[in-house]
Design a protein around this motif. Sequence first.
Motif, PDB file in Angstrom:
ATOM      1  N   PRO A 167     -10.983  -0.096 -21.076  1.00  0.00           N
ATOM      2  CA  PRO A 167     -12.308  -0.351 -21.663  1.00  0.00           C
ATOM      3  C   PRO A 167     -12.341  -1.622 -22.512  1.00  0.00           C
ATOM      4  CG  PRO A 167     -11.210   1.422 -22.832  1.00  0.00           C
ATOM      5  CD  PRO A 167     -10.325   1.072 -21.678  1.00  0.00           C
ATOM      6  N   ARG A 175     -10.353  -2.175 -13.847  1.00  0.00           N
ATOM      7  CA  ARG A 175     -11.545  -1.332 -13.961  1.00  0.00           C
ATOM      8  C   ARG A 175     -11.397  -0.338 -15.108  1.00  0.00           C
ATOM      9  NH1 ARG A 175     -11.272  -1.491  -8.436  1.00  0.00           N
ATOM     10  NH2 ARG A 175      -9.898   0.293  -8.353  1.00  0.00           N
ATOM     11  N   SER A 176     -10.185   0.142 -15.320  1.00  0.00           N
ATOM     12  CA  SER A 176     -10.009   1.282 -16.229  1.00  0.00           C
ATOM     13  C   SER A 176      -9.952   0.911 -17.702  1.00  0.00           C
ATOM     14  CB  SER A 176      -8.733   2.044 -15.850  1.00  0.00           C
ATOM     15  OG  SER A 176      -8.876   2.586 -14.555  1.00  0.00           O
ATOM     16  N   ALA A 224       0.807  -1.231   0.000  1.00  0.00           N
ATOM     17  CA  ALA A 224       0.000   0.000   0.000  1.00  0.00           C
ATOM     18  C   ALA A 224       0.840   1.280   0.000  1.00  0.00           C
ATOM     19  CB  ALA A 224      -0.975  -0.009   1.178  1.00  0.00           C
ATOM     20  N   LYS A 283       3.432   6.237  -5.743  1.00  0.00           N
ATOM     21  CA  LYS A 283       4.592   6.361  -6.641  1.00  0.00           C
ATOM     22  C   LYS A 283       4.290   7.072  -7.959  1.00  0.00           C
ATOM     23  CE  LYS A 283       7.492   2.967  -7.530  1.00  0.00           C
ATOM     24  NZ  LYS A 283       7.931   1.568  -7.778  1.00  0.00           N
ATOM     25  N   HIS A 284       3.013   7.100  -8.353  1.00  0.00           N
ATOM     26  CA  HIS A 284       2.707   7.581  -9.703  1.00  0.00           C
ATOM     27  C   HIS A 284       1.867   8.867  -9.664  1.00  0.00           C
ATOM     28  CE1 HIS A 284       1.680   6.156 -14.065  1.00  0.00           C
ATOM     29  NE2 HIS A 284       2.519   7.168 -14.048  1.00  0.00           N
ATOM     30  N   MET A 291       3.433   1.927  -1.469  1.00  0.00           N
ATOM     31  CA  MET A 291       3.955   2.181  -2.822  1.00  0.00           C
ATOM     32  C   MET A 291       2.926   2.881  -3.711  1.00  0.00           C
ATOM     33  SD  MET A 291       6.834   0.812  -2.358  1.00  0.00           S
ATOM     34  CE  MET A 291       7.608   0.661  -3.946  1.00  0.00           C
ATOM     35  N   ALA A 292       1.682   2.957  -3.233  1.00  0.00           N
ATOM     36  CA  ALA A 292       0.597   3.478  -4.077  1.00  0.00           C
ATOM     37  C   ALA A 292       0.721   4.968  -4.374  1.00  0.00           C
ATOM     38  CB  ALA A 292      -0.756   3.182  -3.442  1.00  0.00           C
ATOM     39  N   THR A 337     -10.596   8.977  -9.603  1.00  0.00           N
ATOM     40  CA  THR A 337     -10.138   7.574  -9.584  1.00  0.00           C
ATOM     41  C   THR A 337     -11.250   6.629 -10.036  1.00  0.00           C
ATOM     42  OG1 THR A 337      -8.639   8.052  -7.764  1.00  0.00           O
ATOM     43  CG2 THR A 337      -9.204   5.742  -8.087  1.00  0.00           C
ATOM     44  N   TYR A 338     -12.475   6.932  -9.619  1.00  0.00           N
ATOM     45  CA  TYR A 338     -13.587   6.021  -9.920  1.00  0.00           C
ATOM     46  C   TYR A 338     -14.407   6.454 -11.134  1.00  0.00           C
ATOM     47  CZ  TYR A 338     -12.095   3.817  -5.725  1.00  0.00           C
ATOM     48  OH  TYR A 338     -11.309   3.180  -4.805  1.00  0.00           O
ATOM     49  N   LEU A 356      -5.268   7.504  -8.528  1.00  0.00           N
ATOM     50  CA  LEU A 356      -5.257   6.687  -7.309  1.00  0.00           C
ATOM     51  C   LEU A 356      -4.089   7.073  -6.410  1.00  0.00           C
ATOM     52  CD1 LEU A 356      -6.421   4.429  -5.597  1.00  0.00           C
ATOM     53  CD2 LEU A 356      -5.276   2.774  -7.036  1.00  0.00           C
ATOM     54  N   SER A 357      -2.940   7.389  -7.013  1.00  0.00           N
ATOM     55  CA  SER A 357      -1.793   7.846  -6.219  1.00  0.00           C
ATOM     56  C   SER A 357      -2.119   9.182  -5.548  1.00  0.00           C
ATOM     57  CB  SER A 357      -0.561   8.025  -7.107  1.00  0.00           C
ATOM     58  OG  SER A 357      -0.078   6.788  -7.547  1.00  0.00           O
ATOM     59  N   PRO A 398     -13.314   5.774 -14.532  1.00  0.00           N
ATOM     60  CA  PRO A 398     -12.383   5.274 -15.558  1.00  0.00           C
ATOM     61  C   PRO A 398     -13.057   5.081 -16.915  1.00  0.00           C
ATOM     62  CG  PRO A 398     -13.165   3.448 -14.232  1.00  0.00           C
ATOM     63  CD  PRO A 398     -13.839   4.686 -13.687  1.00  0.00           C
ATOM     64  N   PRO A 399     -12.272   5.050 -17.993  1.00  0.00           N
ATOM     65  CA  PRO A 399     -12.842   4.809 -19.325  1.00  0.00           C
ATOM     66  C   PRO A 399     -13.591   3.477 -19.418  1.00  0.00           C
ATOM     67  CG  PRO A 399     -10.526   5.431 -19.475  1.00  0.00           C
ATOM     68  CD  PRO A 399     -10.818   5.225 -18.024  1.00  0.00           C
ATOM     69  N   GLY A 400     -13.228   2.525 -18.575  1.00  0.00           N
ATOM     70  CA  GLY A 400     -13.846   1.197 -18.637  1.00  0.00           C
ATOM     71  C   GLY A 400     -15.340   1.196 -18.354  1.00  0.00           C
ATOM     72  N   PRO A 420      -1.021   2.909  -9.821  1.00  0.00           N
ATOM     73  CA  PRO A 420      -0.406   3.763  -8.794  1.00  0.00           C
ATOM     74  C   PRO A 420       1.026   3.361  -8.452  1.00  0.00           C
ATOM     75  CG  PRO A 420      -1.894   2.200  -7.767  1.00  0.00           C
ATOM     76  CD  PRO A 420      -2.040   2.007  -9.257  1.00  0.00           C
ATOM     77  N   VAL A 421       1.426   2.148  -8.828  1.00  0.00           N
ATOM     78  CA  VAL A 421       2.768   1.692  -8.434  1.00  0.00           C
ATOM     79  C   VAL A 421       3.718   1.572  -9.635  1.00  0.00           C
ATOM     80  CG1 VAL A 421       1.936   0.481  -6.385  1.00  0.00           C
ATOM     81  CG2 VAL A 421       2.052  -0.745  -8.554  1.00  0.00           C
ATOM     82  N   ASN A 469      -1.400   4.564 -17.271  1.00  0.00           N
ATOM     83  CA  ASN A 469      -1.673   5.873 -16.668  1.00  0.00           C
ATOM     84  C   ASN A 469      -2.284   5.768 -15.276  1.00  0.00           C
ATOM     85  OD1 ASN A 469      -0.712   7.337 -18.850  1.00  0.00           O
ATOM     86  ND2 ASN A 469      -2.682   7.287 -19.909  1.00  0.00           N
ATOM     87  N   ASN A 498       0.628  10.858 -12.941  1.00  0.00           N
ATOM     88  CA  ASN A 498      -0.457  10.435 -13.833  1.00  0.00           C
ATOM     89  C   ASN A 498      -1.648   9.799 -13.130  1.00  0.00           C
ATOM     90  OD1 ASN A 498       0.137  11.110 -16.487  1.00  0.00           O
ATOM     91  ND2 ASN A 498       1.542   9.404 -16.741  1.00  0.00           N
ATOM     92  N   ALA A 499      -1.382   8.988 -12.106  1.00  0.00           N
ATOM     93  CA  ALA A 499      -2.443   8.136 -11.555  1.00  0.00           C
ATOM     94  C   ALA A 499      -3.260   8.863 -10.484  1.00  0.00           C
ATOM     95  CB  ALA A 499      -1.831   6.864 -10.968  1.00  0.00           C
TER      96      ALA A 499
END
Lengths: 265, 188
Positions: free
Chosen positions: B103, B100-101, A67, A72-73, A69-70, A126-127, A79-80, A129-131, B72-73, B69, A76-77
Amino acid sequence: MSQMEMPLVIFTVLSQTAVGLVAISAIRQHAADGPAGSVRPEWMTAVLLLIAGLVASLFHLGHPLGAPMAIKHLGNAWLSREALGIGVFTALVIVGFLSARGRVNAGLSFAAAAVGLIALFFTGMTYSPPGFPALNNVMPFVFFLLTAAMVGAGFASYFTPAEKMPMITRILAVSLIVGLVVYLVVPFLWLSGGTVMRQTGLNYIFSPLYWARIVVGLVVPLIAIWRMRTVPAWVPVLVLAGELIGRIAFFSLAVHASANMGGIY
Amino acid sequence: MKKQLAFYIDAKRCIGCFTCAMACKNQYHQESGVIWRDVYELKEEIYPHRERAFYSLACNHCENPTCLNVCPVVAYYKREADGVVVHEQDKCIGCGNCIRSCPYGAPRYNPVLKRAEKCSFCWQRLDDDRKPACVLSCPTEALQIVDLAEFDEANAVQYPAGFPRYPSLNPSVRFRLPAMPKMIRRKL
């Protein structure tokens, strides 16, 4: 909903409740005349909510020891950024709780509230996403902001002096009305989207979870507040229960873009 | 444009035999339920014929990969030499954010290792001048590798019906559309 996502339900709802609680505490202490209320227990509650949420969040990781390490980004991210934002917010709330003497310092109160709202924005990004086409927009942030306003105001009522109860009652009532309108409208708006977004809308409209969330978390509390002209002690519990049900719906009813591969999008 | 390897899916040739998916499974022995490459049948609303048509899909090794992108790690990186998106599983903490991300549903959760994983484009084989297992196995040559920097097929499309359109990701994949069956009717 997979087992992995139940910890996210708990983490997001509890952390957003803490953001709402701290923001409303800051307003009540420093932007309204009169007694501050039970500030120290209020901020202690926020600390406990955050710790419970952060502990829960570890259980959605395959490797919880990773956790730290989350963050680190950060470039871009989201979530980080969310992990950093919630971490800084938690630290500020702990400092606020430890330094509270009748009130929390005004600068610290508003700084904590501002950082909490920024962290909440990061969570919203974070929640989305393109998905998930239905959620790949501003709606997750709006949902999370409403959670902070509704559950935060509800919990703040426990620590509010009688003189300021009308203010808290108004904040909660307005938040519930806005929440009711948003939650009733959004699934029907999704029906006008592509195949996947439309399926998400249908999943919501035909789900008992969605209607339970509307009745338990929004309609019953609104009726109670309207009839009693204050916030009864059981209402915040009901609002929290409604948010938890709504968050389960959020994580389990949205349809992933890949679900319709080979069909019309 | 820099070199960017891509899968070319020739739906005109694909017979839906699943050999590509099986070759991937044979190569990497993924856990049960973890699928890196799958074959999707086009639904009747898109291809309303007795003949069926298929897309064999895996990770698209996007130009702007959302998995990379959102991680997080920093467990993903894109190879400079050929644009292949690689997932370093030992860095993954199993947060599920990439799953999740994306598509296209490329990253999958490995319930045994409790980490994400996805198609690697067989980069170890590429580095050894060999084709990916799926491409090598295709009996009709319906699945091929192309370099988008040099690819010049006038009839190729990036977003055919039945495939989600995400220009911001720019998936490195091209398709040839399935053939329309020849209808022979007896004159009355």
